[in-house]
Design an enzyme around this catalytic site. Sequence first.
Site, mmCIF file in Angstrom:
data_model
loop_
_atom_site.group_PDB
_atom_site.id
_atom_site.type_symbol
_atom_site.label_atom_id
_atom_site.label_comp_id
_atom_site.label_asym_id
_atom_site.label_seq_id
_atom_site.Cartn_x
_atom_site.Cartn_y
_atom_site.Cartn_z
ATOM 1 C CE LYS A 117 -3.952 1.571 2.768
ATOM 2 N NZ LYS A 117 -4.916 1.106 3.750
ATOM 3 C CB SER B 246 -8.260 2.647 2.533
ATOM 4 O OG SER B 246 -7.413 2.180 3.555
ATOM 5 C CB SER C 5 -8.107 -0.367 5.302
ATOM 6 O OG SER C 5 -8.908 0.777 5.189
HETATM 7 N N1 GLN Z 1 -13.356 2.742 6.117
HETATM 8 C C1 GLN Z 1 -12.750 3.056 7.376
HETATM 9 C C2 GLN Z 1 -12.455 4.539 7.457
HETATM 10 O O1 GLN Z 1 -12.646 5.199 6.482
HETATM 11 C C3 GLN Z 1 -11.505 2.236 7.599
HETATM 12 C C4 GLN Z 1 -10.304 2.738 6.876
HETATM 13 C C5 GLN Z 1 -9.030 2.030 7.216
HETATM 14 O O2 GLN Z 1 -9.017 0.968 7.833
HETATM 15 N N2 GLN Z 1 -7.953 2.668 6.827
HETATM 16 O O3 GLN Z 1 -12.044 5.036 8.456
#
Ligand code: GLN
Length: 473
Positions: free
Chosen positions: A78, A153, A177
Amino acid sequence: MMLMDLSIPELSKLLVARKISSVDLVKESYKRITAWDGQLNSFISLKDKKIAIREANILDKNRTKNSGALYGLVFSMKDAYLALGTKTTCASNMLKNFKSPYSSTVYQKLKSAGAILIGKNNLDSWGHGGSTENSDFGVSKNPWDQKRVAGGSSGGSAIAVASRMVNFAIGEDTGGSIRNPSSMCNISGLKVSYGRVSRWGTIAYASSLDTVGPMAKSSEDLAYVLQEMAGADKKDASSAQKKLDDYISNLKKRIKGKKIGLAKEFFSKNIDPEIEKIVRKVAERLTRLGAEIVNVSIPHLNYGISIYYLIALSETSSNMARYDGVRYGNKRESLSPETIKRIILGTYALSAGYADKLYKKAQKARTVLIDEYRRVFKKCDVLLAPVTPSKPAKIGELINDPVKNFLEDLYTVTVNVAGLPSLAIPAGFTKDNLPIGVQLIGERFHEAELLNIGYKYQQNFRDYKKIPTTIKN
Ligand code: GLN
């Protein structure tokens, strides 16, 4: 035969026996990226192919019988993790020209294990989102249906594994994510316990929730990657001193008699009935492997979204303060509306007069959730739960509906709030052939137990083997 379809131990055997080379793997990886990434948008940056081949050549020459399982394998990360010399953008225009001045611990560890980093994957900028639509580098597409999101994400990393561009990838999970895109792309992903993997050299979203974890085809592969990347790190005060388990040898343990908990709150009224059916099918399959189902309850699970978002956004408003427009790009011009919204909400929750009612209250509720999980694990060994209430959304659907967007995280966020590990594995398909995953949630530092159950499940039920027909060759 597609090499990228083989498991890590299978590849490692072939490499050590010199039946295949690392150069072969690198070539196949670039071939697949060239063929599919124009459509899928998994990568933000890619290493020059010549450099990757040169690295693979050196590894091929130096390989011995004792080379580890990741030696000569290909991976991506990532784009929130530093690797010296690579750009690290966090998918934000703010950092579009930022070059990593040093390497993250995770990258250093994987590199010393002999793995070859070939590129950095797309994400919702700063980890803010669950669909990879909030990226300044374009949306990533689901390889199972390109009109739909790949989740997020860590969407780009999930696509890279699902479409067999890399042997494994590294993602980040603050509130789902890793698990969310794993579920939506039919791969396996592990959200580790808070503190299990060093975060040195990774860009922070919310520091009391962020975790770095592996994404791969199967639980077996995850065990091999975790073994190399986990452990205490002097450079990260939040990394735990706790001794590492032997994730690989634990895979084959018997799971007969394991108590699998089903908490009724995970089957709330907004769950897609097709998803509920798949989760219950997995429960039934686990009983066929000798496990026992126990009904439990986590009464405050439904407060998860409020608790999580108050904490996550407060912490992100504080973490984002370092991007003050002096060293990096200008804030107003280079942050997405989603990120600006989150900074404003977080700053509000922390502001004088509101902090007690919002941020501090969320912290108290966090303790309640931690206790409820603790109590549940007196009655069962692990919990089985859906990953998301809905199947992968059509592109545009979530970004235009901010409330639905947050609600999608209901089943994943409390795991981060409580610091627990959770393994997402492929579990089946909807009628329209979209992949659905389930998660197995365990007690803190019980990664070995989750991978063991995941492995036994995948030995018997092979949904994880399926890849989208459009990108088969
Ligand atoms: N969808 C969640 C958020 O927007 C989790 C994102 C993540 O784990 N980075 O906070």
